[in-house]
Design a protein around this motif. Structure first.
Motif, PDB file in Angstrom:
ATOM      1  N   ARG A   1      -6.271  -1.533  -7.981  1.00 44.62           N
ATOM      2  CA  ARG A   1      -6.598  -2.179  -6.713  1.00 44.62           C
ATOM      3  C   ARG A   1      -7.695  -3.213  -6.947  1.00 44.62           C
ATOM      4  O   ARG A   1      -8.804  -2.855  -7.377  1.00 44.62           O
ATOM      5  CB  ARG A   1      -7.065  -1.142  -5.686  1.00 44.62           C
ATOM      6  CG  ARG A   1      -6.005  -0.093  -5.366  1.00 44.62           C
ATOM      7  CD  ARG A   1      -6.575   0.996  -4.453  1.00 44.62           C
ATOM      8  NE  ARG A   1      -5.581   2.027  -4.195  1.00 44.62           N
ATOM      9  CZ  ARG A   1      -4.705   1.993  -3.196  1.00 44.62           C
ATOM     10  NH1 ARG A   1      -4.736   0.968  -2.344  1.00 44.62           N
ATOM     11  NH2 ARG A   1      -3.832   2.967  -3.020  1.00 44.62           N
TER      12      ARG A   1
ATOM     13  N   ILE B   1      -2.888  -5.308  -4.987  1.00 43.72           N
ATOM     14  CA  ILE B   1      -2.449  -4.140  -5.753  1.00 43.72           C
ATOM     15  C   ILE B   1      -1.467  -4.557  -6.839  1.00 43.72           C
ATOM     16  O   ILE B   1      -0.455  -5.204  -6.563  1.00 43.72           O
ATOM     17  CB  ILE B   1      -1.804  -3.093  -4.825  1.00 43.72           C
ATOM     18  CG1 ILE B   1      -2.784  -2.707  -3.704  1.00 43.72           C
ATOM     19  CG2 ILE B   1      -1.397  -1.856  -5.617  1.00 43.72           C
ATOM     20  CD1 ILE B   1      -2.185  -1.781  -2.652  1.00 43.72           C
TER      21      ILE B   1
ATOM     22  N   ARG C   1     -10.256  -5.309  -5.358  1.00 41.69           N
ATOM     23  CA  ARG C   1     -10.938  -5.283  -4.069  1.00 41.69           C
ATOM     24  C   ARG C   1     -11.283  -6.694  -3.580  1.00 41.69           C
ATOM     25  O   ARG C   1     -11.518  -7.603  -4.373  1.00 41.69           O
ATOM     26  CB  ARG C   1     -12.228  -4.466  -4.186  1.00 41.69           C
ATOM     27  CG  ARG C   1     -12.032  -3.045  -4.703  1.00 41.69           C
ATOM     28  CD  ARG C   1     -11.268  -2.168  -3.726  1.00 41.69           C
ATOM     29  NE  ARG C   1     -11.144  -0.781  -4.212  1.00 41.69           N
ATOM     30  CZ  ARG C   1     -10.456   0.156  -3.603  1.00 41.69           C
ATOM     31  NH1 ARG C   1      -9.815  -0.123  -2.491  1.00 41.69           N
ATOM     32  NH2 ARG C   1     -10.395   1.380  -4.108  1.00 41.69           N
TER      33      ARG C   1
ATOM     34  N   ASP D   1      -7.148  -5.202  -0.284  1.00 46.74           N
ATOM     35  CA  ASP D   1      -6.992  -5.009  -1.727  1.00 46.74           C
ATOM     36  C   ASP D   1      -5.749  -5.770  -2.179  1.00 46.74           C
ATOM     37  O   ASP D   1      -4.775  -5.886  -1.429  1.00 46.74           O
ATOM     38  CB  ASP D   1      -6.771  -3.532  -2.067  1.00 46.74           C
ATOM     39  CG  ASP D   1      -7.934  -2.645  -1.695  1.00 46.74           C
ATOM     40  OD1 ASP D   1      -9.038  -3.167  -1.479  1.00 46.74           O
ATOM     41  OD2 ASP D   1      -7.720  -1.419  -1.621  1.00 46.74           O
TER      42      ASP D   1
ATOM     43  N   PRO E   1       0.800  -1.235   0.000  1.00 47.07           N
ATOM     44  CA  PRO E   1       0.000   0.000   0.000  1.00 47.07           C
ATOM     45  C   PRO E   1       0.827   1.277   0.000  1.00 47.07           C
ATOM     46  O   PRO E   1       0.443   2.264  -0.629  1.00 47.07           O
ATOM     47  CB  PRO E   1      -0.829  -0.130   1.279  1.00 47.07           C
ATOM     48  CG  PRO E   1      -0.950  -1.602   1.513  1.00 47.07           C
ATOM     49  CD  PRO E   1       0.377  -2.163   1.064  1.00 47.07           C
TER      50      PRO E   1
ATOM     51  N   ALA F   1      -5.585  -0.024   2.823  1.00 43.70           N
ATOM     52  CA  ALA F   1      -5.855  -0.635   1.510  1.00 43.70           C
ATOM     53  C   ALA F   1      -6.767  -1.847   1.666  1.00 43.70           C
ATOM     54  O   ALA F   1      -6.341  -2.998   1.522  1.00 43.70           O
ATOM     55  CB  ALA F   1      -4.550  -1.033   0.836  1.00 43.70           C
TER      56      ALA F   1
END
Length: 528
Positions: free
Chosen positions: A286, A498, A288, A496, A270, A330
């Motif tokens: 991102r 990433i 989710r 998340d 993050p 995040a």
């Protein structure tokens, strides 16, 4: 034991040996690659048009598995393994964004009235050598995975199938006989690692699959080079070539992207994402709800064999503080249930919030005032140590002393399965029914909470014997309400996942949790 995320995201969840130098050596040999295009003013955004273009080579960099890597798709454990397998092979089905199964090599699936026999019709598809995919290939692949002498990850997922009784009804039709009714059988077809390989295949030095890319070369621990499969059943990829590189250190992956040596970088933390988001040099994506984050309480051991203590711990957690502190914000807060955003998730249940006064009252009722408990954790996964420290402080405000014990990251998942009473936990995305089957039944082999309730087992069996989707959904609702009230999973958040791309990369799915069909889906990507 290695896994993709948690027990499914698992041990050194993606970062193994190799370091930053591995990418530098690989990238130096990439002179023929197509560099990402610079910014343009064409429709579709500042970095290029929205209409797909053909051509070019995309270089994607992942954390690697070292020199022992293999292209055997049934041995996939890490994200880089899954990305390679997805490029070269196909499954009968895969998980959509809501984790429900969507057809791939299976054109259709039809159950009998009792849901213990499923007939799967194969679509017209060919292997890279031109031979058609047949029922024999499917049965060989599944029997290979299920071989008791082997340690393939998908073995447990295929357990409901009686492979000895299953048979080919026709070259394009498989009849799967099951050991018991299974209304969610398509989820089995979508199991992680359940790829279809040609009948009799055991050597994957030069792999032959049905995937959107064909094999060119492989250097374990370094790179895999692939080219477009013009005859793929779903249509040829936009890219001419795909190269999957490895670099364990996140800094090496990010620097490769910033330096033009890679076009896609997997697994950013993050802090890195915040530093580069909106800067124009790379695009942050991102994904989710990709990883459940929480703690597991052993429901058959003191003090957590008293459900009032478990309920008190649910109320001790300040979920936002845990998400902000352990995940650097995040992610999203959890509600002590697995599978946020997935089919059957009980989104109607009230969001649990911190209530220290009620937590203290429950502990008094349970005779557990002044409770001391050990929380096992490990650097095995990002945020584990931070979450343990934050929860320790939260528990102290309720009069509970939490002693944090950091364990061996190489044996952590095995250690917490049967050891201790409270532990840090995470899991990658999977269907809720699969989560229950693998982790919450009396017979589940990865039941870290030791939740073993015969009446709950009966509810699950009833759901799997119920053909009507609405009635099955209601049964799942009953199971989740029970878990929310008295289960052993304290789910405080969903992280998340990433990834990042160069500005000229288009077509990367932004609504696909890790482990789903559209994650790492490079056949739909193009270079603007």
């Amino acid at each position: 034991m290695k896994h993709l995320l948690g027990p499914d995201l698992g041990r050194r969840h993606f970062l193994l040996a190799g370091g930053a130098t591995a990418l530098a050596v690989t990238a130096a040999g990439c002179g023929s690659g197509t560099e990402p295009a610079g910014p343009t003013t064409e429709p579709g955004g500042p970095a290029g048009p929205a209409t797909p273009r053909s051509g070019g080579r995309l270089r994607a960099v992942f954390a690697g598995g070292g020199t022992n890597e293999t292209l055997d798709p049934h041995l996939s454990n890490l994200f880089v393994d899954a990305a390679r397998a997805k490029a070269l092979f196909d499954k009968l089905a895969d998980a959509g964004a809501d984790l429900a199964a969507v057809p791939r090599l299976a054109e259709s699936w039809t159950p009998n009235e009792t849901l213990d026999t499923w007939t799967v019709k194969l679509r017209e598809a060919a292997f890279h050598n031109g031979l058609p995919v047949t029922a024999r290939d499917v049965l060989h692949s599944y029997r290979r995975i299920a071989d008791p002498a082997r340690a393939f990850r998908a073995k447990a997922s295929l357990e409901p199938i009686d492979l000895a009784a299953s048979r080919a009804l026709a070259p394009d039709t498989v009849e799967f006989r099951l050991k018991r009714p299974h209304a969610e059988f398509p989820d089995v077809l979508a199991s992680f690692g359940a790829y279809i390989v040609p009948d009799g295949t055991e050597d994957f030095t030069t792999p032959v699959g049905t995937g959107p890319f064909t094999f060119v070369s492989f250097r374990p621990g370094t790179s895999l080079r692939l080219r477009r499969n013009p005859d793929h059943w779903e249509g040829a990829p936009h890219l001419d070539e795909l190269e999957i590189l490895t670099a364990d250190e996140e800094s090496a992956r990010v620097n490769a992207l910033l330096g033009g040596q890679a076009d896609y970088a997997h697994e950013l933390n993050p802090a890195t994402a915040r530093a580069h988001e909106g800067g124009g040099r790379i695009e942050i994506i991102r994904l989710r709800n990709s990883a459940m984050q929480g703690f597991v309480m052993k429901t058959d051991r003191a003090p957590f064999d008293d459900r009032r203590v478990r309920q008190a711990f649910f109320l001790i957690a300040d979920r936002k503080e845990l998400v902000d502190g352990a995940l650097s914000g995040a992610g999203e807060i959890g509600n002590d249930l697995f599978g946020k955003g997935a089919r059957y998730y009980a989104a109607d249940l009230p969001q649990r919030t911190q209530d220290l006064e009620r937590a203290r009252a429950l502990l008094r009722e349970a005779g557990a005032e002044g409770l001391r408990v050990t929380l096992d954790t490990s650097p095995v996964a990002a945020g584990f140590l931070e979450a343990a420290g934050i929860f320790k402080e939260q528990a102290a405000r309720a009069g509970v002393t939490v002693e944090v014990r950091a364990g061996n990251k190489d044996t952590y998942w095995k250690d917490i399965l049967d050891g201790g009473v409270l532990a840090s936990y995470r899991s990658g995305a999977m269907p809720i029914a699969s989560h229950i089957a693998q982790r919450l039944l009396s017979t589940s082999t990865t039941n870290a909470t030791h939740w073993r309730q015969p009446d709950f087992d009966d509810l699950y069996a009833q759901a799997q014997s119920t053909a009507d989707p609405a009635a099955r959904n209601a049964l799942h609702g009953r199971m989740q309400r029970r878990l929310h009230d008295e289960g052993g999973f304290l789910v405080w958040g969903f992280a998340d996942w990433i990834v990042a791309t160069a500005p000229g990369v288009r077509g990367v799915a932004k609504e696909a949790p890790a482990n789903t069909l559209d994650w790492a889906r490079f056949d739909k990507v193009w270079l603007a």
